[in-house]
Write an enzyme that holds these catalytic residues in place. Structure first.
Site, PDB file in Angstrom:
ATOM      1  N   ARG A  27     -21.427  39.512  -9.867  1.00  0.00           N
ATOM      2  CA  ARG A  27     -22.206  40.549 -10.529  1.00  0.00           C
ATOM      3  C   ARG A  27     -22.787  41.535  -9.527  1.00  0.00           C
ATOM      4  O   ARG A  27     -23.255  42.601  -9.905  1.00  0.00           O
ATOM      5  CB  ARG A  27     -23.354  39.920 -11.341  1.00  0.00           C
ATOM      6  N   TRP A  77     -30.336  42.560  -8.280  1.00  0.00           N
ATOM      7  CA  TRP A  77     -29.741  43.861  -7.961  1.00  0.00           C
ATOM      8  C   TRP A  77     -30.896  44.835  -8.087  1.00  0.00           C
ATOM      9  O   TRP A  77     -31.381  45.104  -9.176  1.00  0.00           O
ATOM     10  CB  TRP A  77     -28.614  44.167  -8.941  1.00  0.00           C
ATOM     11  N   ASN A 103     -34.432  40.033 -15.535  1.00  0.00           N
ATOM     12  CA  ASN A 103     -33.320  40.985 -15.439  1.00  0.00           C
ATOM     13  C   ASN A 103     -33.640  42.113 -16.398  1.00  0.00           C
ATOM     14  O   ASN A 103     -34.008  41.865 -17.539  1.00  0.00           O
ATOM     15  CB  ASN A 103     -32.027  40.263 -15.851  1.00  0.00           C
ATOM     16  N   GLY A 104     -33.538  43.372 -15.954  1.00  0.00           N
ATOM     17  CA  GLY A 104     -33.823  44.498 -16.837  1.00  0.00           C
ATOM     18  C   GLY A 104     -34.904  45.374 -16.241  1.00  0.00           C
ATOM     19  O   GLY A 104     -35.144  45.349 -15.031  1.00  0.00           O
ATOM     20  N   GLU A 488     -11.656  64.251 -14.134  1.00  0.00           N
ATOM     21  CA  GLU A 488     -11.951  62.817 -14.009  1.00  0.00           C
ATOM     22  C   GLU A 488     -10.803  61.989 -14.598  1.00  0.00           C
ATOM     23  O   GLU A 488     -10.395  60.974 -14.028  1.00  0.00           O
ATOM     24  CB  GLU A 488     -13.291  62.509 -14.711  1.00  0.00           C
ATOM     25  N   LYS A 492      -8.583  59.284 -12.450  1.00  0.00           N
ATOM     26  CA  LYS A 492      -8.411  57.866 -12.840  1.00  0.00           C
ATOM     27  C   LYS A 492      -6.932  57.503 -12.837  1.00  0.00           C
ATOM     28  O   LYS A 492      -6.544  56.438 -12.384  1.00  0.00           O
ATOM     29  CB  LYS A 492      -8.987  57.600 -14.245  1.00  0.00           C
ATOM     30  N   GLU A 495      -5.546  57.228  -9.275  1.00  0.00           N
ATOM     31  CA  GLU A 495      -6.026  56.026  -8.600  1.00  0.00           C
ATOM     32  C   GLU A 495      -5.350  54.771  -9.105  1.00  0.00           C
ATOM     33  O   GLU A 495      -5.038  53.867  -8.336  1.00  0.00           O
ATOM     34  CB  GLU A 495      -7.536  55.842  -8.864  1.00  0.00           C
TER      35      GLU A 495
END
Ligand code: M6R
Length: 620
Positions: A27, A77, A103-104, A488, A492, A495
């Site tokens: 994650r 994170w 978390n949040g 964009e 994509k 790539e």
């Protein structure tokens, strides 16, 4: 995104919590920690950096001091506060009896911190999360809920605003964990004489395949042999039991075939979390705001610097800022910026956009801008990274870690953040009335639900990709805010499918690119809202006719109810109605799916790691 594990059972909690954290490493995280109780004082360890740092710390303190059959663990994170030891979770209360992991985002943390400080409680971290530990200790120690863990937890939960998964541990109640969720996930793992909690099933998949998903605004009281689910008002609730039929590798990807597909599906949350807390009491706010309203008012030109997808999001910042703020905006690929000696001064705002916050080209552009006296505002997804550290102010996107190399959720979150910057400038310079800003913010807040609807086009796009097969080249056309979307979409595809793809402003076609059109060439057209600049809409309808007349196969992305495009579309992908400026947040999504699907037909079996590319480009 943070990872959470909880355990109540007969076994020692430490190895179970550590394994759970290891399984959630995918994650992304920048610090980790564990708290354990057996009713004789909570023992906690936490460290910034990789799990190995936490394990080294555990070796230092000795496993003997971390005994207990009830444990909570967290990989963080960073959102509020840098990735340092003090900001890592768990957070302990002032009396040491409560530990929490979260978390949040607790949106009203600032007023709660003030309240706690006024009560003489010292805050030890920069996080929004720590307040929850102290609030719980206070509720348990005094007043109506004194001595009652459940009532105290409910009282605290009802005071928190925002999105959260939160686990509470209390040393007087070592046989239980109380946990809750609002807008972020929480799963109960049901074992034999032991129970688990996880922000996803990877946290406990090694121990049980029986799980229960908690609903929105649900609380769970977890003991070794039972769990009880409540609503925030204390009334009984039920979860959704299910059997986990994934192995660990699949669990990490949430059951999706790739991280990229998982991240495409996380986009409603990425946009929602990015918007959260930035419009309060009728005002738009940034994050670490070392730029005052006066500074912003003084700005007379904006430069946007970024690379790749971030650059495309920056093009949309240009459209929004020029339209809402009426100051000129120049946009430059970051690697070109400093070498052409742009004219900057102290009235220039440089908007530096970067998911990683480490991109060398963008970082050097920031340094150049600062050396010239310009103000720098970073839009970044990675707390504590170099670009925000060197900028005057920062607005964080809350997309969570993006593992797929091709940017998806970070791109949409950047667009949302850029719009917040535009609104903050409009507010400071008074170019929009407060009610106009409120209206635009409202339409931004409606976007996550609309993205959910666009996600439903996955099957349709898979079908289109199947018919197209291994295409050799593809064009993308847009006008107005549809043009950056076209760029964009083309990026994509390059790539992921390793094929030639170009994005053009549709009006430019007749000046050259139309020579590329040949029979069966697939061309994607992003059609502006017929309710927006109507002349743009009718012009693009003419452009579609021009390419169809020359044999192109058109994949048209248009608003629901736009019937004018129907006769000219080989395939028509519908997106919900939205104000013109918001359309890119919807129209980009089918193009992400399209690239991922065509990649498979073109032989790329690992869309998470396209050849030759790196997630963070730290060389110029
Ligand atoms: O971390 P950054 O946002 O600064 O990265 C910029 C580009 O390298 C990045 O957007 C790249 O173009 C992605 N692979 C696009 O999918």
């Amino acid at each position: 995104m943070c990872g959470i594990i909880g355990y109540v059972g007969q076994r020692q909690g430490l190895p179970i919590a550590l394994d759970g954290l290891r399984n959630m490493e995918y994650r992304g995280y920048d610090s980790a920690g564990i708290a354990i109780t057996q009713g004789a004082g909570i023992a906690a360890v936490k460290r910034a950096g990789k799990l190995q740092n936490l394990e080294d710390r555990i070796d230092e303190v000795g496993v003997e001091s971390l005994k207990g059959t009830t444990a909570i663990g967290h990989t963080r994170w960073a959102t509020h506060g840098r990735p340092i030891d003090e900001n890592a979770h768990p957070h302990l209360s002032y009396d040491g009896k409560v530990a929490i992991v979260h978390n949040g985002i607790i949106e009203n943390f600032a007023s709660l911190r003030d309240e706690l400080r006024a009560a003489g409680i010292e805050l030890r971290s920069e996080t929004d999360s720590e307040v929850a530990a102290h609030l719980l200790a206070r509720a348990y120690n005094e007043g109506e809920t004194a001595g009652d863990f459940r009532a105290s937890a409910l009282a605290v939960l009802n005071r928190l605003e925002g999105a959260f998964t939160i686990l509470f541990m209390h040393d007087d109640h070592p046989d239980q964990i109380i946990a809750a969720r609002r807008s972020t996930p929480l799963i109960v793992g049901v074992g034999e004489g032991e129970m688990f909690l996880g922000s996803d099933v990877a946290a406990f998949i090694e121990h049980t395949k029986h799980a229960v998903e908690l609903g929105q605004d649900n609380v769970v009281i977890l003991r070794a042999d039972e769990y009880e689910i409540l609503n925030f008002d204390g009334t009984p609730a039920t979860g959704r039991p299910f059997e986990i039929d994934w192995d660990l590798a699949a669990a990490e990807k949430g059951g999706y075939d790739s991280f990229m597909l998982k991240e495409i599906h996380e986009q409603p949350a990425a946009v929602r979390d990015t918007l959260a807390g930035h419009y309060q009491d009728g005002r738009v706010t940034l994050d670490e705001q070392n730029l005052t309203d006066e500074d912003l008012k003084y700005i007379d030109q904006v430069f946007v610097v970024a690379c790749g997808s971030a650059y495309h999001s920056g093009l949309l910042a240009k459209y929004a800022i020029e339209h809402w703020v009426r100051v000129p905006v120049q946009i430059e690929v970051a690697s070109e910026f400093r070498y052409r000696d742009p004219i900057l001064d102290e009235r220039t705002l440089v908007l530096a956009i970067s998911q990683s916050g480490e991109t060398a080209d963008t970082l050097e552009a920031v340094r150049h801008a600062k050396a010239q006296g310009a103000k720098v505002l970073a839009v970044c997804n990675t707390n504590g990274s170099q670009i925000p550290r060197e900028s005057d102010a920062v607005l964080y996107t809350h997309a969570g870690p993006e593992i797929g190399v091709a940017s998806t959720k970070a791109f949409l979150a950047q667009v949302a953040a850029n719009y917040i910057v535009g609104l903050a400038l409009a507010q400071a310079k008074g170019t929009k009335y407060p009610d106009e800003i409120a209206e635009i913010y409202r339409s931004l807040e409606e976007i996550p639900a609309k993205i959910e609807r666009v996600l439903e086009c996955e099957e349709q796009v898979t079908g289109i990709a199947e018919v197209l097969g291994a295409v050799r080249t593809m064009l993308f056309l847009g006008r107005g805010v549809g043009y950056p979307v076209a760029l964009e979409g083309a990026l994509k595809l390059k790539e992921l499918a390793y094929i030639h793809a170009e994005g053009f402003p549709a009006g430019e076609l007749k000046h050259g690119p139309i020579a590329l059109i040949e029979d069966d060439l697939p061309v994607v057209v992003i059609v502006p809202s017929p309710r927006g600049v109507t002349v743009l809409h009718s012009k693009i309808v003419s452009n579609i006719q021009e390419i169809r007349a020359r044999g192109a196969k058109t994949i048209v992305i248009a608003e629901e109810g736009d019937t004018a495009v129907e006769p000219y579309a080989n395939w028509l992908i519908r997106i919900p109605e939205s104000p013109s400026m918001m359309q890119p947040l919807l129209a980009t999504v089918p193009l992400q799916y399209l690239a991922a699907e065509i990649a498979g037909h073109c032989g790329n079996t690992d869309i998470d790691k396209p050849r030759n590319l790196a997630k963070s480009v730290t060389v110029e």
